[in-house]
Design an enzyme around this catalytic site. Structure first.
Site, short mmCIF file in Angstrom:
data_model
loop_
_atom_site.label_atom_id
_atom_site.label_comp_id
_atom_site.label_asym_id
_atom_site.label_seq_id
_atom_site.Cartn_x
_atom_site.Cartn_y
_atom_site.Cartn_z
N GLU A 103 0.83 -1.20 0.00
CA GLU A 103 0.00 0.00 0.00
C GLU A 103 0.87 1.25 0.00
O GLU A 103 0.48 2.28 -0.55
CB GLU A 103 -0.93 0.02 1.22
N ASP A 132 -21.46 -0.57 12.59
CA ASP A 132 -20.61 -0.79 11.41
C ASP A 132 -21.19 -0.25 10.12
O ASP A 132 -22.32 0.22 10.08
CB ASP A 132 -20.31 -2.30 11.30
#
Ligand SMILES: Cc1cc2nc3c(=O)[nH]c(=O)nc-3n(C[C@H](O)[C@H](O)[C@H](O)COP(=O)(O)O)c2cc1C
Ligand SMILES: [Mn+2]
Length: 513
Positions: free
Chosen positions: A265, A314
């Site tokens: 990343e 969530d």
């Protein structure tokens, strides 16, 4: 050009009338979250038209917010910073996601130079590729101030997002041992290393605060952070871990990207940044940390200690259930002078994460097409909350072609979590949900054109019989051809001919309409 750090980005958002400063005192427990939740549903700040790929929902997102006076901490909180198309584009330093998509396409499908001159011309491009790797530098503002023995997570303005977050026993799981707080780190890059080859990984995972120096890291079993941790655990070693807030704005974005396990990343962020991310050695662990971060937490994850993490409100719009996750022992908190603390909330969409996901949907199309060249385009609708629904467009070339694409998608990176895949023909606008559902309802014989198959589900899915596993449906909404079980002629779809459309266009004023 992308920005060198979070505060430069925030200043530019301010200049673009994309930022609001809240100066009155607010509570990090629920109040910031309640405000951000409402703001994310407001019309997008400034003059930012929705993209053609998202004409219905694209105009939302309100402003980015900075809370300058947060109860219990001297540090301001920034939230909803990436929470609109305009701000997401600014974060990537582009005026259209397609600019990044094109760069990715060139990267994965380079045109092969044939002549020597063409080869020479490619050299600067290759040199540029090398410049995307992270650069280790000597100093960085993220270590302007260093706390080790006196480090406390409670000095940070860590927010509680939803009322039952961290509540012992809520949603079923009894609190067997150490009870956490309801406060979660929500918008940070979690840096880990593969102990076998030293490769770096950054993922965005929530972290629940338990005590001054104790937290739990919620990485899903499918994600690379968890994979790295399993390797340390098998070796019987503690794992060093970095939590970085802020830095180059492409970095937290890259942390959310569905890159394959071996693709860094940090490297991808360097590619987005058009220059390597600057790193410096951590103070208390054998890791590097992003030099331009606002705040960095260093620590060790003990393979022998787990905590009951959760519940947490969530992105599914539901509380995810508490479960055992590894414990993090914090060894240092470092920060720049006058840092800003980034946070986000997730919940019923749209929220900030929707725009991160939409950027990924566009940017990763060329990579998805490398795996599955049949896919012309795809759309992950807002109501599907990333994993629940995918609309896919193909040019059908042979019987059961749509089934092949469904099977392939169920094995393609994080798209494997898709619970429902609808495949349409190339004349359907896959970004127009009405158009897709119209063709689905019209073209599907439910017995003939669907396939239900068991497979891995997102850990947050609550509908399947077990955590992380359940059934998915693939729906072939294309027009059927011989070999696909159709025994009647398929009708032509209604469209007016071009001559008549031209004619009435010219005569429109005459009609007086
Ligand atoms: C706001 C936000 C919060 C997230 N929270 C988590 C989380 O708590 N745990 C997790 O495993 N993934 C979470 N994700 C998804 C991961 O960041 C994402 O799947 C990433 O690609 C994982 O990278 P990795 O495979 O390198 O670990 C979150 C994503 C976003 C945008
Ligand atoms: Mn990864």
């Amino acid at each position: 050009m992308p920005y060198p750090d979070l505060q430069t980005f925030l200043a530019d958002l301010d200049a673009h009338s994309q930022l609001k400063r809240i100066t009155v005192e607010v509570d990090p427990i629920l109040e910031i979250s309640a405000i951000a939740n409402q703001v994310s549903k407001l019309p997008a700040a400034g003059n930012s038209p929705p993209p053609p790929t998202d004409p219905v929902h694209g105009g939302l997102g309100g402003h980015a917010l900075i809370f300058e006076n947060v109860k219990g901490s001297a540090i301001p909180v920034a939230i909803n910073v990436f929470g609109s198309y305009e701000r997401m584009r600014l974060a990537l330093g582009v005026s259209d996601f397609e600019e990044v998509t094109d760069r990715v396409r060139q990267l994965v499908r380079p045109e092969m130079p044939t002549t020597l001159i063409e080869k020479m011309k490619k050299l600067p491009q290759l040199a540029r590729l090398a410049s995307f790797a992270p650069k280790v530098v000597k100093r960085g503002m993220c270590q302007d101030i260093v706390h080790t023995d006196d480090a406390s997570l409670f000095d940070l303005p860590i927010i509680q997002c939803w009322p039952h977050d961290g509540e012992p026993g809520f949603g079923g799981k009894p609190a067997e041992d150490t009870v956490g707080t309801g406060r979660y780190i929500t918008f940070a890059g979690i840096h880990t290393k593969d102990p076998d080859n030293g490769k770096d990984n950054v993922g965005m995972y929530r972290v629940q605060v338990f005590d001054k120096r104790l937290a739990a890291v919620h990485w899903h079993v499918h994600h690379d952070g968890a994979r790295n941790f399993r390797k340390y655990k098998n070796r019987g070693e503690k794992m060093p871990l970095v939590i970085a807030f802020g830095a180059e704005p492409v970095l937290p974005y890259a942390a959310t990207c569905p890159l394959p396990p071996d693709v860094s990343e940090l490297l991808f962020a360097g590619f987005l940044n058009d220059g390597g991310i600057e790193m410096i050695p951590a103070k208390t662990i054998p890791m590097n940390v992003p030099a331009n971060a606002e705040i960095v937490i260093e620590g060790w994850v003990d393979p022998e200690q787990t905590l009951i993490e959760g519940p947490f409100g969530d992105h599914t719009g539901f509380y995810s259930q508490a479960d055992r996750y590894p414990a993090l022992q914090v060894t240092a908190i470092t920060h720049r002078e006058h840092p800003v603390f980034p946070a986000t909330i997730v919940g019923f969409p749209p929220q900030e994460d929707y725009y991160l996901g939409k950027a990924t949907e566009r940017i990763f199309l060329p990579l998805l097409q490398m795996l599955i060249p049949d896919i012309l385009d795809y759309h992950l609708p807002m109501f599907g909350a990333f994993h629940n629904c995918a609309f896919v467009k193909i040019r059908k070339e042979y019987p059961m072609h749509a089934r092949k694409v469904i099977s392939s998608l169920l094995g393609a990176g994080q798209l494997m979590f898709s619970k429902m895949i609808v495949v349409v023909d190339e004349d359907v606008n896959v970004h127009d949900e009405q158009d897709v559902l119209f063709h689905m309802c019209a073209n599907v014989d439910w017995r003939r054109d669907t396939v239900i198959i068991d497979g891995p589900c997102d850990i947050l899915d609550h509908a399947g019989p077990y955590c992380g596993s359940g059934a998915k449906i693939g729906i072939d909404a294309t027009r059927k051809i011989p070999g696909e079980g159709v025994i009647r002629d398929w009708p032509g779809e209604l469209t007016m001919n071009d001559e008549m459309i031209e004619r009435i266009k010219h005569r429109w004023d005459e009609y007086g309409l």
